[in-house]
Design a protein around this motif. Structure first.
Motif, PDB file in Angstrom:
ATOM      1  N   GLY A  41      -1.727  -6.922  28.043  1.00 25.05           N
ATOM      2  CA  GLY A  41      -0.893  -8.000  27.530  1.00 25.05           C
ATOM      3  C   GLY A  41      -1.123  -8.355  26.079  1.00 25.05           C
ATOM      4  N   GLY A  42      -1.773  -7.486  25.335  1.00 24.66           N
ATOM      5  CA  GLY A  42      -2.031  -7.703  23.910  1.00 24.66           C
ATOM      6  C   GLY A  42      -2.471  -6.408  23.268  1.00 24.66           C
ATOM      7  N   VAL A  43      -2.618  -6.409  21.962  1.00 23.25           N
ATOM      8  CA  VAL A  43      -2.974  -5.179  21.251  1.00 23.25           C
ATOM      9  C   VAL A  43      -4.158  -5.439  20.324  1.00 23.25           C
ATOM     10  CG1 VAL A  43      -0.634  -4.281  21.351  1.00 23.25           C
ATOM     11  CG2 VAL A  43      -1.335  -5.638  19.385  1.00 23.25           C
ATOM     12  N   SER A  44      -4.874  -4.375  20.001  1.00 18.29           N
ATOM     13  CA  SER A  44      -5.966  -4.415  19.032  1.00 18.29           C
ATOM     14  C   SER A  44      -5.912  -3.125  18.227  1.00 18.29           C
ATOM     15  CB  SER A  44      -7.320  -4.548  19.743  1.00 18.29           C
ATOM     16  OG  SER A  44      -7.549  -3.431  20.599  1.00 18.29           O
ATOM     17  N   PRO A  45      -6.440  -3.122  16.993  1.00 17.09           N
ATOM     18  CA  PRO A  45      -6.369  -1.911  16.158  1.00 17.09           C
ATOM     19  C   PRO A  45      -7.255  -0.799  16.705  1.00 17.09           C
ATOM     20  CG  PRO A  45      -7.694  -3.592  15.086  1.00 17.09           C
ATOM     21  CD  PRO A  45      -7.081  -4.239  16.285  1.00 17.09           C
ATOM     22  N   ARG A  46      -6.636   0.281  17.134  1.00 18.43           N
ATOM     23  CA  ARG A  46      -7.377   1.430  17.672  1.00 18.43           C
ATOM     24  C   ARG A  46      -7.484   2.565  16.652  1.00 18.43           C
ATOM     25  NH1 ARG A  46     -10.714   0.396  21.770  1.00 18.43           N
ATOM     26  NH2 ARG A  46      -9.745  -1.016  23.275  1.00 18.43           N
ATOM     27  N   VAL A  47      -6.721   2.478  15.552  1.00 18.91           N
ATOM     28  CA  VAL A  47      -6.725   3.510  14.518  1.00 18.91           C
ATOM     29  C   VAL A  47      -7.024   2.840  13.186  1.00 18.91           C
ATOM     30  CG1 VAL A  47      -5.367   5.297  13.348  1.00 18.91           C
ATOM     31  CG2 VAL A  47      -5.057   4.891  15.814  1.00 18.91           C
ATOM     32  N   SER A  48      -7.839   3.468  12.380  1.00 20.49           N
ATOM     33  CA  SER A  48      -8.173   2.901  11.072  1.00 20.49           C
ATOM     34  C   SER A  48      -6.915   2.690  10.242  1.00 20.49           C
ATOM     35  CB  SER A  48      -9.132   3.829  10.319  1.00 20.49           C
ATOM     36  OG  SER A  48     -10.385   3.918  10.964  1.00 20.49           O
ATOM     37  N   PRO A  49      -6.878   1.657   9.405  1.00 21.47           N
ATOM     38  CA  PRO A  49      -5.720   1.433   8.532  1.00 21.47           C
ATOM     39  C   PRO A  49      -5.699   2.437   7.384  1.00 21.47           C
ATOM     40  CG  PRO A  49      -7.431  -0.172   8.065  1.00 21.47           C
ATOM     41  CD  PRO A  49      -7.907   0.609   9.253  1.00 21.47           C
ATOM     42  N   PHE A  50      -4.502   2.816   6.967  1.00 23.12           N
ATOM     43  CA  PHE A  50      -4.344   3.757   5.851  1.00 23.12           C
ATOM     44  C   PHE A  50      -3.333   3.189   4.864  1.00 23.12           C
ATOM     45  CE2 PHE A  50      -5.282   6.432   9.614  1.00 23.12           C
ATOM     46  CZ  PHE A  50      -6.449   7.031   9.181  1.00 23.12           C
ATOM     47  N   ALA A  51      -3.498   3.549   3.594  1.00 20.22           N
ATOM     48  CA  ALA A  51      -2.592   3.082   2.545  1.00 20.22           C
ATOM     49  C   ALA A  51      -1.249   3.799   2.642  1.00 20.22           C
ATOM     50  CB  ALA A  51      -3.211   3.323   1.170  1.00 20.22           C
ATOM     51  N   ARG A  52      -0.195   3.115   2.220  1.00 18.53           N
ATOM     52  CA  ARG A  52       1.137   3.697   2.169  1.00 18.53           C
ATOM     53  C   ARG A  52       1.325   4.449   0.846  1.00 18.53           C
ATOM     54  NH1 ARG A  52       3.570   3.740   7.189  1.00 18.53           N
ATOM     55  NH2 ARG A  52       2.905   1.857   8.312  1.00 18.53           N
ATOM     56  N   VAL A  53       2.293   5.365   0.822  1.00 19.79           N
ATOM     57  CA  VAL A  53       2.531   6.174  -0.371  1.00 19.79           C
ATOM     58  C   VAL A  53       2.887   5.293  -1.562  1.00 19.79           C
ATOM     59  CG1 VAL A  53       3.977   7.970  -1.383  1.00 19.79           C
ATOM     60  CG2 VAL A  53       3.269   8.152   1.002  1.00 19.79           C
ATOM     61  N   ASN A  54       3.794   4.325  -1.374  1.00 19.64           N
ATOM     62  CA  ASN A  54       4.196   3.475  -2.500  1.00 19.64           C
ATOM     63  C   ASN A  54       3.040   2.601  -2.980  1.00 19.64           C
ATOM     64  OD1 ASN A  54       4.246   2.084  -0.099  1.00 19.64           O
ATOM     65  ND2 ASN A  54       6.004   0.815  -0.614  1.00 19.64           N
ATOM     66  N   ASP A  55       2.096   2.275  -2.095  1.00 22.05           N
ATOM     67  CA  ASP A  55       0.931   1.493  -2.515  1.00 22.05           C
ATOM     68  C   ASP A  55       0.019   2.306  -3.437  1.00 22.05           C
ATOM     69  OD1 ASP A  55       1.779  -0.646  -0.965  1.00 22.05           O
ATOM     70  OD2 ASP A  55       0.677   0.037   0.805  1.00 22.05           O
ATOM     71  N   ALA A  56      -0.070   3.607  -3.198  1.00 22.43           N
ATOM     72  CA  ALA A  56      -0.962   4.455  -3.997  1.00 22.43           C
ATOM     73  C   ALA A  56      -0.558   4.446  -5.462  1.00 22.43           C
ATOM     74  CB  ALA A  56      -0.946   5.888  -3.450  1.00 22.43           C
ATOM     75  N   GLY A  57       0.738   4.570  -5.734  1.00 22.51           N
ATOM     76  CA  GLY A  57       1.195   4.531  -7.119  1.00 22.51           C
ATOM     77  C   GLY A  57       0.941   3.183  -7.764  1.00 22.51           C
ATOM     78  N   SER A  58       1.110   2.116  -7.001  1.00 29.19           N
ATOM     79  CA  SER A  58       0.914   0.768  -7.530  1.00 29.19           C
ATOM     80  C   SER A  58      -0.544   0.517  -7.911  1.00 29.19           C
ATOM     81  CB  SER A  58       1.375  -0.272  -6.508  1.00 29.19           C
ATOM     82  OG  SER A  58       2.752  -0.126  -6.207  1.00 29.19           O
ATOM     83  N   VAL A  59      -1.473   0.935  -7.051  1.00 28.96           N
ATOM     84  CA  VAL A  59      -2.889   0.673  -7.346  1.00 28.96           C
ATOM     85  C   VAL A  59      -3.384   1.537  -8.504  1.00 28.96           C
ATOM     86  CG1 VAL A  59      -3.447  -0.141  -5.039  1.00 28.96           C
ATOM     87  CG2 VAL A  59      -3.657   2.287  -5.555  1.00 28.96           C
ATOM     88  N   LEU A  60      -2.847   2.746  -8.662  1.00 27.75           N
ATOM     89  CA  LEU A  60      -3.216   3.567  -9.815  1.00 27.75           C
ATOM     90  C   LEU A  60      -2.825   2.880 -11.119  1.00 27.75           C
ATOM     91  CD1 LEU A  60      -2.309   7.232  -8.766  1.00 27.75           C
ATOM     92  CD2 LEU A  60      -4.580   6.383  -9.369  1.00 27.75           C
ATOM     93  N   THR A  61      -1.600   2.379 -11.161  1.00 25.14           N
ATOM     94  CA  THR A  61      -1.120   1.699 -12.362  1.00 25.14           C
ATOM     95  C   THR A  61      -1.903   0.414 -12.614  1.00 25.14           C
ATOM     96  OG1 THR A  61       1.100   2.595 -11.993  1.00 25.14           O
ATOM     97  CG2 THR A  61       0.903   0.726 -13.492  1.00 25.14           C
ATOM     98  N   ALA A  62      -2.143  -0.347 -11.541  1.00 28.07           N
ATOM     99  CA  ALA A  62      -2.877  -1.602 -11.684  1.00 28.07           C
ATOM    100  C   ALA A  62      -4.324  -1.369 -12.131  1.00 28.07           C
ATOM    101  CB  ALA A  62      -2.867  -2.367 -10.366  1.00 28.07           C
ATOM    102  N   ALA A  63      -4.883  -0.211 -11.789  1.00 30.08           N
ATOM    103  CA  ALA A  63      -6.254   0.110 -12.172  1.00 30.08           C
ATOM    104  C   ALA A  63      -6.360   0.593 -13.610  1.00 30.08           C
ATOM    105  CB  ALA A  63      -6.837   1.158 -11.230  1.00 30.08           C
ATOM    106  N   GLY A  64      -5.220   0.737 -14.298  1.00 31.06           N
ATOM    107  CA  GLY A  64      -5.245   1.084 -15.713  1.00 31.06           C
ATOM    108  C   GLY A  64      -5.073   2.545 -16.040  1.00 31.06           C
TER     109      GLY A  64
END
Length: 230
Positions: free
Chosen positions: A95-118
């Motif tokens: 009757g509920g859920v819990s995280p069974r798989v590690s979280p992973f970054a999305r493709v669009n997030d990868a480009g954003s963090v690269l730019t934000a990191a300089g």
């Protein structure tokens, strides 16, 4: 792992002699001096860091001007089949859920963090690898052998037998292919970024274009070019 690599390299005869330094460190606390590296390569390790933007900033800080960062990490679509099967099973049984798989970054997030990191000239690409297994339990064994099981601190340390059985059933029912195998998705995100340097190409100043898109449209009369003219 570091010791194993050192032993393997010791047995090899390099074509060109070179000094090697082996340093055991952490992506979030790099034991390297600022502006000391020409290239930094991260192969399937960045998805394990707790602070990805912070780790990328540290790498850029360690790179020399015009230094290159190359990285590959697992992306958000990785193990989507396993995630869905576990979610459906837990919802049905508990009757509920819990995280069974590690979280992973999305493709669009990868480009954003690269730019934000300089980083400059940042680029992101993605490759999807489909693995096939005889049974879902074979996938789990593979993940354990790779050290890629769920590592979240607040994860549940066990899975009830009934939930496990239903998870396997859901995986097979939802994703089994005609030959009886079950697929597992591994999405690999490739990242490229350079430490800033004055010699690098830069985008033209806004409004400095000398040709209008309307003029280009007139040359083609608004039509798609024919195959022979390409």
């Amino acid at each position: 792992m570091l010791q194993k690599y050192r032993e393997e390299m010791h047995d090899r005869k390099p074509e060109m002699p070179a000094r090697r330094f082996y340093v055991q460190g952490d992506e979030e606390f790099l034991p390297l001096k600022p502006a000391s590296a020409d290239v930094i390569i991260s192969c399937l390790g960045m998805h394990w860091v707790n602070d990805l933007p912070g780790a990328l900033r540290q790498i850029r800080h360690v790179l020399k001007p015009d230094g290159l960062f190359l990285g590959a990490m697992l992306g958000g679509e990785t193990l989507c089949e396993l995630r869905i099967a576990c979610l459906l099973a837990e919802q049905e049984v508990e009757g509920g859920v819990s995280p069974r798989v590690s979280p992973f970054a999305r493709v669009n997030d990868a480009g954003s963090v690269l730019t934000a990191a300089g980083y400059t000239l940042a680029a992101v690409d993605v490759d999807t690898i489909m693995m096939r297994y005889e049974h879902p339990t074979q996938l789990v064994e593979h993940l354990r052998d790779m050290g890629e099981t769920n590592a979240q601190k607040l994860r549940r340390s066990y899975i009830p037998k009934k939930t496990l059985e239903v998870s396997i059933s859901k995986y097979i029912d939802q994703f089994q292919e005609d030959d009886g195998s079950v697929p597992a998705t591994f999405e690999v995100i490739f990242m490229t970024g350079w430490a800033p340097h004055a010699s690098q190409q830069k985008p033209a100043r806004r409004g400095s274009a000398t040709v209008s898109m309307k003029d280009i449209d007139k040359l083609t009369d608004g039509k798609e070019p024919s195959p022979s003219s390409k």
